[in-house]
Design a protein around this motif. Structure first.
Motif, PDB file in Angstrom:
ATOM      1  N   UNK A 126      -3.020  -1.291  -2.910  1.00 52.86           N
ATOM      2  CA  UNK A 126      -2.569   0.097  -2.696  1.00 52.86           C
ATOM      3  C   UNK A 126      -1.205   0.036  -2.024  1.00 52.86           C
ATOM      4  N   UNK A 127      -0.638   1.213  -1.761  1.00 55.78           N
ATOM      5  CA  UNK A 127       0.662   1.250  -1.088  1.00 55.78           C
ATOM      6  C   UNK A 127       0.746   2.463  -0.176  1.00 55.78           C
ATOM      7  N   UNK A 128       1.543   2.308   0.865  1.00 57.25           N
ATOM      8  CA  UNK A 128       1.902   3.431   1.734  1.00 57.25           C
ATOM      9  C   UNK A 128       3.305   3.860   1.366  1.00 57.25           C
ATOM     10  N   UNK A 129       3.582   5.148   1.495  1.00 54.44           N
ATOM     11  CA  UNK A 129       4.934   5.613   1.175  1.00 54.44           C
ATOM     12  C   UNK A 129       5.625   6.138   2.423  1.00 54.44           C
TER      13      UNK A 129
ATOM     14  N   UNK B  14       4.017   4.754  -7.629  1.00 57.92           N
ATOM     15  CA  UNK B  14       3.671   4.054  -6.381  1.00 57.92           C
ATOM     16  C   UNK B  14       2.507   3.087  -6.615  1.00 57.92           C
ATOM     17  N   UNK B  15       1.429   3.581  -7.217  1.00 64.63           N
ATOM     18  CA  UNK B  15       0.242   2.731  -7.357  1.00 64.63           C
ATOM     19  C   UNK B  15       0.461   1.649  -8.416  1.00 64.63           C
ATOM     20  N   UNK B  16       1.137   1.987  -9.512  1.00 66.43           N
ATOM     21  CA  UNK B  16       1.312   1.003 -10.586  1.00 66.43           C
ATOM     22  C   UNK B  16       2.156  -0.170 -10.105  1.00 66.43           C
ATOM     23  N   UNK B  17       3.268   0.129  -9.430  1.00 67.23           N
ATOM     24  CA  UNK B  17       4.123  -0.974  -8.979  1.00 67.23           C
ATOM     25  C   UNK B  17       3.450  -1.786  -7.869  1.00 67.23           C
ATOM     26  N   UNK B  18       2.633  -1.134  -7.040  1.00 70.72           N
ATOM     27  CA  UNK B  18       1.898  -1.883  -6.006  1.00 70.72           C
ATOM     28  C   UNK B  18       0.911  -2.852  -6.667  1.00 70.72           C
ATOM     29  N   UNK B  19       0.182  -2.366  -7.673  1.00 69.68           N
ATOM     30  CA  UNK B  19      -0.797  -3.225  -8.355  1.00 69.68           C
ATOM     31  C   UNK B  19      -0.093  -4.377  -9.072  1.00 69.68           C
TER      32      UNK B  19
END
Ligand SMILES: Cc1ncc(COP(=O)(O)O)c(C=O)c1O
Length: 306
Positions: A177-180, A166-171
């Motif tokens: 950051x990202x919400x799931x 989640x965090x790697x693809x958002x960056x």
């Protein structure tokens, strides 16, 4: 720097000697549970205050129940060893404390059997995300883990492969950051942090049955908002499109602390500035964690006998 110690299987071991086998079950299968705790340095008091330590070890004991683990120590003993460790490592700045309980046997096969080991290490830690500028985030296209898969209610090491994606693809996509979303499409939480919205002066946060880690900071924010600012806090399902029409939004967590969000999926949150309710919650949070608010000092464990 003086020798840094790790508390490992009942002893304080110099960090360079704190090693585990490549065959360790937890390394092979992600079968560890952990906590992330912060110790805040207060320059005026020349003191480190460890924030809500007991609650972290209580949660670790609950994670252990879910994962068929038998904690080798009580909550009180874990707190005592942690205080002793931090004192030995003698930090004079904000410090991260990482206790881990793990399947320590060297066996092949993922069954949750065998001995449970326990260790704690410390490391310097500043801000995990930028808490001053307002985060630009997205809704991740990775789904959050489910209670019937790897339960997010337990803080399980292996579950952080989900967080890492989640965090790697958002960056990589240029967000902070990202919400799931859960499998039924409701907002759960950030990669490693809980989530609040502000709508018409009320705080809204994900309910605990929507696949979140039930955060200690989430509870701190709820208590502060209700008791200090007289705000209503509602725990309920949150739809994705509510993100785009709310007045304010922020993340909270031991790592994230209180992190304002000013943009979600390229849409400004409110007027695109850090919101006034978020700002006052963040300000009071930092007063509390540094042991400056008498009413909440019972949450702050001092380390040094000044
Ligand atoms: C997945 C996840 N959710 C929420 C949180 C926030 O929990 P806490 O406030 O107890 O640190 C964390 C840890 O910081 C986390 O890893």
């Amino acid at each position: 720097m003086t020798t840094q110690y790790v508390f490992m299987d009942g002893e304080f071991v110099p960090e360079e000697n704190a090693k585990i086998s490549v065959k360790t079950h937890a390394f092979l299968y992600g079968t560890s549970i952990f906590e992330g705790i912060r110790g805040y340095w207060n320059e005026d008091h020349k003191q480190i205050y460890v924030f809500r330590m007991r609650e972290h070890f209580e949660r670790m004991h609950n994670s252990a129940k879910i994962m068929h683990m038998k904690p080798p120590y009580s909550v009180k003993e874990m707190c005592d060893f942690t205080v002793e460790l931090v004192k030995k490592n003698a930090p004079q700045s904000d410090t991260y404390i990482r206790p881990t309980m793990y399947k320590g046997e060297c066996t092949i096969g993922p069954k949750l059997l065998g001995k449970d080991s326990f260790l704690v290490f410390t490391a310097p830690l500043g801000n995990y995300v930028d808490i001053t500028k307002g985060l630009s985030i997205c809704v991740s296209n990775w789904r959050r883990l489910d209670d019937n898969a790897i339960p997010p209610r337990a803080k399980v090491g292996g579950a952080y492969a989900n967080t890492a994606l989640i965090i790697t693809d958002a960056l990589k996509a240029g967000f902070d950051e990202a919400l799931t979303l859960s499998h039924d499409g409701h907002i759960t939480e950030g990669s490693a942090m809980n989530f609040y919205l502000v709508q018409n002066g009320k705080l809204i946060t994900t309910k605990i049955t929507d696949n979140i880690l039930v955060g200690i900071t989430r509870d701190t924010v709820k208590q502060m908002a209700e008791q200090e600012f007289g705000l209503e806090v509602i725990e309920r399902e949150i739809d994705r499109t509510e993100l785009y029409i709310s007045d304010e939004a922020f993340f909270c967590g031991t790592g994230a602390q209180v992190s304002p969000i000013t943009s979600i999926d390229h849409r400004p949150v409110g007027n695109g500035q850090i919101g006034p309710i978020t700002q006052k919650i963040q300000d009071l949070y930092f007063e509390i964690v540094r042991g400056k608010v008498e009413k909440y000092k019972h949450w702050c464990t001092p380390i040094y006998d000044n």
